[in-house]
Scaffold this motif. Structure first.
Motif, PDB file in Angstrom:
ATOM      1  N   ILE A 169       0.840  -1.196   0.000  1.00 22.01           N
ATOM      2  CA  ILE A 169       0.000   0.000   0.000  1.00 22.01           C
ATOM      3  C   ILE A 169       0.874   1.245   0.000  1.00 22.01           C
ATOM      4  CG2 ILE A 169      -1.983  -1.087   1.106  1.00 22.01           C
ATOM      5  CD1 ILE A 169      -1.081   0.130   3.732  1.00 22.01           C
ATOM      6  N   LYS A 170       0.304   2.345  -0.457  1.00 18.13           N
ATOM      7  CA  LYS A 170       1.029   3.609  -0.510  1.00 18.13           C
ATOM      8  C   LYS A 170       0.373   4.586   0.451  1.00 18.13           C
ATOM      9  CE  LYS A 170       2.875   7.014  -3.597  1.00 18.13           C
ATOM     10  NZ  LYS A 170       3.870   6.955  -4.615  1.00 18.13           N
ATOM     11  N   ILE A 171       1.197   5.202   1.299  1.00 21.54           N
ATOM     12  CA  ILE A 171       0.756   6.240   2.222  1.00 21.54           C
ATOM     13  C   ILE A 171       1.638   7.453   1.945  1.00 21.54           C
ATOM     14  CG2 ILE A 171       0.522   6.947   4.622  1.00 21.54           C
ATOM     15  CD1 ILE A 171      -1.303   4.722   4.159  1.00 21.54           C
ATOM     16  N   GLY A 172       1.074   8.495   1.371  1.00 20.22           N
ATOM     17  CA  GLY A 172       1.892   9.646   0.982  1.00 20.22           C
ATOM     18  C   GLY A 172       2.917   9.210  -0.040  1.00 20.22           C
ATOM     19  N   ASN A 173       4.191   9.430   0.249  1.00 18.00           N
ATOM     20  CA  ASN A 173       5.273   9.002  -0.639  1.00 18.00           C
ATOM     21  C   ASN A 173       5.882   7.667  -0.237  1.00 18.00           C
ATOM     22  OD1 ASN A 173       5.113  11.312  -2.263  1.00 18.00           O
ATOM     23  ND2 ASN A 173       6.372  12.470  -0.820  1.00 18.00           N
ATOM     24  N   GLU A 183       7.379  -3.889   6.252  1.00 22.16           N
ATOM     25  CA  GLU A 183       8.521  -3.158   5.710  1.00 22.16           C
ATOM     26  C   GLU A 183       8.045  -1.867   5.064  1.00 22.16           C
ATOM     27  OE1 GLU A 183      11.333  -6.964   4.616  1.00 22.16           O
ATOM     28  OE2 GLU A 183      10.123  -6.078   3.023  1.00 22.16           O
ATOM     29  N   ILE A 184       8.937  -0.860   5.038  1.00 21.53           N
ATOM     30  CA  ILE A 184       8.630   0.433   4.441  1.00 21.53           C
ATOM     31  C   ILE A 184       9.715   0.791   3.433  1.00 21.53           C
ATOM     32  CG2 ILE A 184       9.819   1.781   6.227  1.00 21.53           C
ATOM     33  CD1 ILE A 184       7.444   3.797   5.996  1.00 21.53           C
ATOM     34  N   GLU A 194      -4.311  -2.478   4.742  1.00 21.46           N
ATOM     35  CA  GLU A 194      -5.243  -1.512   4.147  1.00 21.46           C
ATOM     36  C   GLU A 194      -4.927  -0.139   4.730  1.00 21.46           C
ATOM     37  OE1 GLU A 194      -9.905  -0.893   4.953  1.00 21.46           O
ATOM     38  OE2 GLU A 194      -9.347  -2.893   4.238  1.00 21.46           O
ATOM     39  N   ALA A 195      -5.072   0.906   3.922  1.00 20.08           N
ATOM     40  CA  ALA A 195      -4.867   2.270   4.405  1.00 20.08           C
ATOM     41  C   ALA A 195      -6.208   2.896   4.725  1.00 20.08           C
ATOM     42  CB  ALA A 195      -4.138   3.091   3.350  1.00 20.08           C
ATOM     43  N   ASN A 252      -3.717   6.004   8.802  1.00 16.77           N
ATOM     44  CA  ASN A 252      -3.585   4.797   9.618  1.00 16.77           C
ATOM     45  C   ASN A 252      -3.463   3.574   8.728  1.00 16.77           C
ATOM     46  OD1 ASN A 252      -3.984   6.309  12.006  1.00 16.77           O
ATOM     47  ND2 ASN A 252      -6.177   6.181  11.719  1.00 16.77           N
ATOM     48  N   ILE A 253      -2.828   2.549   9.257  1.00 15.58           N
ATOM     49  CA  ILE A 253      -2.719   1.266   8.573  1.00 15.58           C
ATOM     50  C   ILE A 253      -3.565   0.255   9.338  1.00 15.58           C
ATOM     51  CG2 ILE A 253      -1.157  -0.587   7.866  1.00 15.58           C
ATOM     52  CD1 ILE A 253      -0.749   2.108   6.456  1.00 15.58           C
TER      53      ILE A 253
END
Length: 73
Positions: free
Chosen positions: A2-6, A20-21, A46-47, A51-52
């Motif tokens: 999933i993508k959160i921001g960048n 992992e990020i 899931e985003a 929040n994750i």
């Protein structure tokens, strides 16, 4: 994944208890959450805004920004 921001987050392919990020669009990965006995193995992420939500074999857990702690939802 999933993508959160960048940032990209994924369940570790080597150990499904870890998250992992990537700050490099997937070129390199760093463990962000090392897992915990009470959380178990992740099956899906899931985003929800920033929040994750993690679906595991032990229930549903949520992590606030920072993604280092997951708490039962």
């Amino acid at each position: 994944m999933i993508k959160i921001g960048n940032d990209l987050l994924r369940i570790s392919p080597a150990d499904p208890r870890k998250i992992e990020i990537s700050f490099t669009n997937g070129l390199s990965w760093t463990v962000r959450y090392h897992g915990g006995f009470n959380v178990g193995s992740f099956m899906d992420l899931e985003a929800d805004g920033k929040n994750i939500i993690g679906y595991t074999d032990k229930g549903v857990f949520v992590s606030k920004p920072g993604y280092t702690v997951f708490m039962r939802k």
